[in-house]
Design an enzyme around this catalytic site. Structure first.
Site, mmCIF file in Angstrom:
data_model
loop_
_atom_site.group_PDB
_atom_site.id
_atom_site.type_symbol
_atom_site.label_atom_id
_atom_site.label_comp_id
_atom_site.label_asym_id
_atom_site.label_seq_id
_atom_site.Cartn_x
_atom_site.Cartn_y
_atom_site.Cartn_z
ATOM 1 C CB SER A 142 21.550 -2.693 46.177
ATOM 2 O OG SER A 142 22.462 -3.755 46.410
ATOM 3 C CE1 TYR B 134 25.544 0.743 44.925
ATOM 4 C CE2 TYR B 134 25.391 -1.294 46.178
ATOM 5 C CZ TYR B 134 25.041 -0.537 45.084
ATOM 6 O OH TYR B 134 24.182 -1.048 44.138
ATOM 7 C CB ILE C 104 22.292 -7.387 37.861
ATOM 8 C CG1 ILE C 104 21.197 -7.454 38.950
ATOM 9 C CG2 ILE C 104 21.676 -7.441 36.461
ATOM 10 C CD1 ILE C 104 20.442 -8.762 39.052
ATOM 11 C CB ALA D 296 18.225 4.829 30.670
ATOM 12 C CB SER D 297 23.784 5.309 28.812
ATOM 13 O OG SER D 297 24.346 5.381 30.106
ATOM 14 N NE ARG D 298 27.868 2.876 31.004
ATOM 15 C CZ ARG D 298 28.374 2.643 32.209
ATOM 16 N NH1 ARG D 298 28.770 1.439 32.543
ATOM 17 N NH2 ARG D 298 28.492 3.624 33.091
ATOM 18 C CG ASN E 57 18.814 2.245 36.959
ATOM 19 O OD1 ASN E 57 18.917 1.137 37.471
ATOM 20 N ND2 ASN E 57 19.675 2.674 36.023
ATOM 21 C CB THR F 99 23.780 5.422 49.002
ATOM 22 O OG1 THR F 99 24.138 4.241 48.273
ATOM 23 C CG2 THR F 99 25.013 6.251 49.300
ATOM 24 C CE LYS F 100 22.138 1.634 44.986
ATOM 25 N NZ LYS F 100 21.277 2.140 43.891
HETATM 26 P P1 NAP Z 1 26.111 0.387 35.363
HETATM 27 O O1 NAP Z 1 26.133 -0.715 34.380
HETATM 28 O O2 NAP Z 1 27.386 0.851 35.973
HETATM 29 O O3 NAP Z 1 25.345 1.639 34.723
HETATM 30 C C1 NAP Z 1 25.194 2.799 35.502
HETATM 31 C C2 NAP Z 1 24.270 3.743 34.794
HETATM 32 O O4 NAP Z 1 24.083 4.884 35.660
HETATM 33 C C3 NAP Z 1 24.852 4.268 33.496
HETATM 34 O O5 NAP Z 1 23.809 4.454 32.571
HETATM 35 C C4 NAP Z 1 25.470 5.609 33.906
HETATM 36 O O6 NAP Z 1 25.488 6.589 32.862
HETATM 37 C C5 NAP Z 1 24.471 6.052 34.959
HETATM 38 N N1 NAP Z 1 25.023 7.035 35.886
HETATM 39 C C6 NAP Z 1 26.082 6.921 36.728
HETATM 40 N N2 NAP Z 1 26.278 8.059 37.399
HETATM 41 C C7 NAP Z 1 25.339 8.932 36.971
HETATM 42 C C8 NAP Z 1 25.027 10.281 37.270
HETATM 43 N N3 NAP Z 1 25.739 10.953 38.165
HETATM 44 N N4 NAP Z 1 23.982 10.859 36.630
HETATM 45 C C9 NAP Z 1 23.246 10.165 35.723
HETATM 46 N N5 NAP Z 1 23.511 8.898 35.388
HETATM 47 C C10 NAP Z 1 24.536 8.284 36.004
HETATM 48 O O7 NAP Z 1 25.173 0.013 36.613
HETATM 49 P P2 NAP Z 1 23.969 -1.038 36.754
HETATM 50 O O8 NAP Z 1 24.537 -2.305 37.245
HETATM 51 O O9 NAP Z 1 23.112 -1.009 35.561
HETATM 52 O O10 NAP Z 1 23.219 -0.381 38.015
HETATM 53 C C11 NAP Z 1 22.033 0.379 37.887
HETATM 54 C C12 NAP Z 1 21.436 0.555 39.269
HETATM 55 O O11 NAP Z 1 21.199 -0.736 39.837
HETATM 56 C C13 NAP Z 1 22.350 1.290 40.242
HETATM 57 O O12 NAP Z 1 21.597 2.116 41.082
HETATM 58 C C14 NAP Z 1 22.965 0.161 41.053
HETATM 59 O O13 NAP Z 1 23.368 0.584 42.323
HETATM 60 C C15 NAP Z 1 21.815 -0.811 41.106
HETATM 61 N N6 NAP Z 1 22.222 -2.187 41.369
HETATM 62 C C16 NAP Z 1 23.063 -2.865 40.533
HETATM 63 C C17 NAP Z 1 23.423 -4.167 40.847
HETATM 64 C C18 NAP Z 1 24.324 -4.990 39.980
HETATM 65 O O14 NAP Z 1 24.752 -6.079 40.432
HETATM 66 N N7 NAP Z 1 24.659 -4.584 38.778
HETATM 67 C C19 NAP Z 1 22.927 -4.774 42.005
HETATM 68 C C20 NAP Z 1 22.084 -4.049 42.833
HETATM 69 C C21 NAP Z 1 21.725 -2.762 42.500
HETATM 70 P P3 NAP Z 1 26.739 6.729 31.808
HETATM 71 O O15 NAP Z 1 26.907 5.368 31.200
HETATM 72 O O16 NAP Z 1 26.244 7.724 30.814
HETATM 73 O O17 NAP Z 1 27.908 7.196 32.561
#
Ligand code: NAP
Length: 245
Positions: free
Chosen positions: A140, A153, A186, A11-13, A88, A156-157
């Site tokens: 995803s 990926y 996104i 949830a940091s980003r 998430n 896993t999804k």
């Molecule tokens: P992001 O911007 O890369 O942020 C990833 C987040 O996950 C960060 O808060 C990070 O923490 C945290 N994280 C990564 N590895 C971790 C671990 N081992 N333990 C705990 N926290 C961890 O990604 P996002 O786009 O927001 O994606 C969030 C979710 O949505 C993911 O599951 C991703 O697969 C899914 N998703 C994303 C998209 C897209 O287009 N963006 C599309 C489909 C699904 P730190 O910042 O502290 O490292």
């Protein structure tokens, strides 16, 4: 302590951050899990507490069960027992299948799938005791559809959706709902590695003509977590601007 307590992993980003902000505004006390970006998690806590919300940031690598267990204990101590888990946290990347190493394969599964398993198993005892609770996983569109150069990926999804659907069946008699959101593309840090040209192309391929915003995924999560979705379990809510046919 009692009331609505949400734990959001990653949830940091990005999406997790938007989910935490949305749930906090809806009256949840929020546990904000981060892995490396303490600065971003602390910034969000400051922002939310200034707005009168209850929030704590907790470091844990979701791939490590002991860290997840310790995180859940801290949330319980500081905010109360978790009534909503949003699983998430995730990692992604592109590679040709023949270049996928054991390390990469195992790390993606450790974070994207085992991370969900660890978090769910850590919050379940209280939910089972209360005979209520809600779990939302974040998969995803690549968990519903194949993706070239993203085999790991995508696996896993897909698995996360299997976990969601099966667990929903198992936990329904215990009054616990389990659902999934499957986002399209996104606009977060995760997709920036693709480069602007590819992102523009993906926006063009999206019938709504743009990338999604993290807040739009947060809205889908908030709906599944709400009483409005009280009869919905085992479902995958796709939020992709029409990307999947
Ligand atoms: P992001 O911007 O890369 O942020 C990833 C987040 O996950 C960060 O808060 C990070 O923490 C945290 N994280 C990564 N590895 C971790 C671990 N081992 N333990 C705990 N926290 C961890 O990604 P996002 O786009 O927001 O994606 C969030 C979710 O949505 C993911 O599951 C991703 O697969 C899914 N998703 C994303 C998209 C897209 O287009 N963006 C599309 C489909 C699904 P730190 O910042 O502290 O490292």
């Amino acid at each position: 302590m009692s009331g609505k307590v949400a734990l959001i992993t990653g949830a940091s980003r990005g999406i997790g951050r938007a989910v935490a902000a949305r749930l906090a505004r809806e009256g949840y006390a929020v546990g904000i899990n981060y892995h490396e970006r303490k600065d971003k998690a602390d910034e969000l806590v400051t922002e939310l507490t200034a707005a009168g919300c209850r929030a704590v940031a907790i470091q844990a690598d979701v791939a490590v069960r002991a860290e997840v267990d310790a995180m859940v204990r801290r949330v319980e101590d500081e905010l109360g027992a978790v009534t909503l888990l949003v699983s998430n946290a995730g990692v992604a990347g592109q590679a040709l299948f023949q270049d996928v190493t054991d390390e990469l394969w195992e790390r993606y599964f450790a974070v994207n799938l085992n991370g969900a398993r660890h978090a769910i198993q850590a919050v379940l005892p209280h939910m089972l005791h209360e005979h209520s609770g809600c779990i939302v996983t974040v998969s995803s569109i690549w968990g519903l559809h194949g993706a070239s150069c993203e085999v790991t990926y995508s696996c896993t999804k897909h698995a996360l959706i299997g976990l969601t659907r099966s667990l929903a069946m198992e936990l329904a008699p215990s009054g616990i709902r389990v659902n999934c959101v499957a986002p399209g593309v996104i606009d977060t840090d995760m997709v920036q590695v693709l480069g602007q040209e590819t992102l523009d192309d993906l926006a063009r391929q999206t019938p709504l003509g743009r990338l999604g915003r993290p807040e739009e995924i947060a809205a889908a999560v908030a709906f599944l977590a709400s009483d409005e979705a009280g009869f919905i379990t085992g479902q995958v809510l796709t939020a992709d601007g029409g990307f999947l046919p």
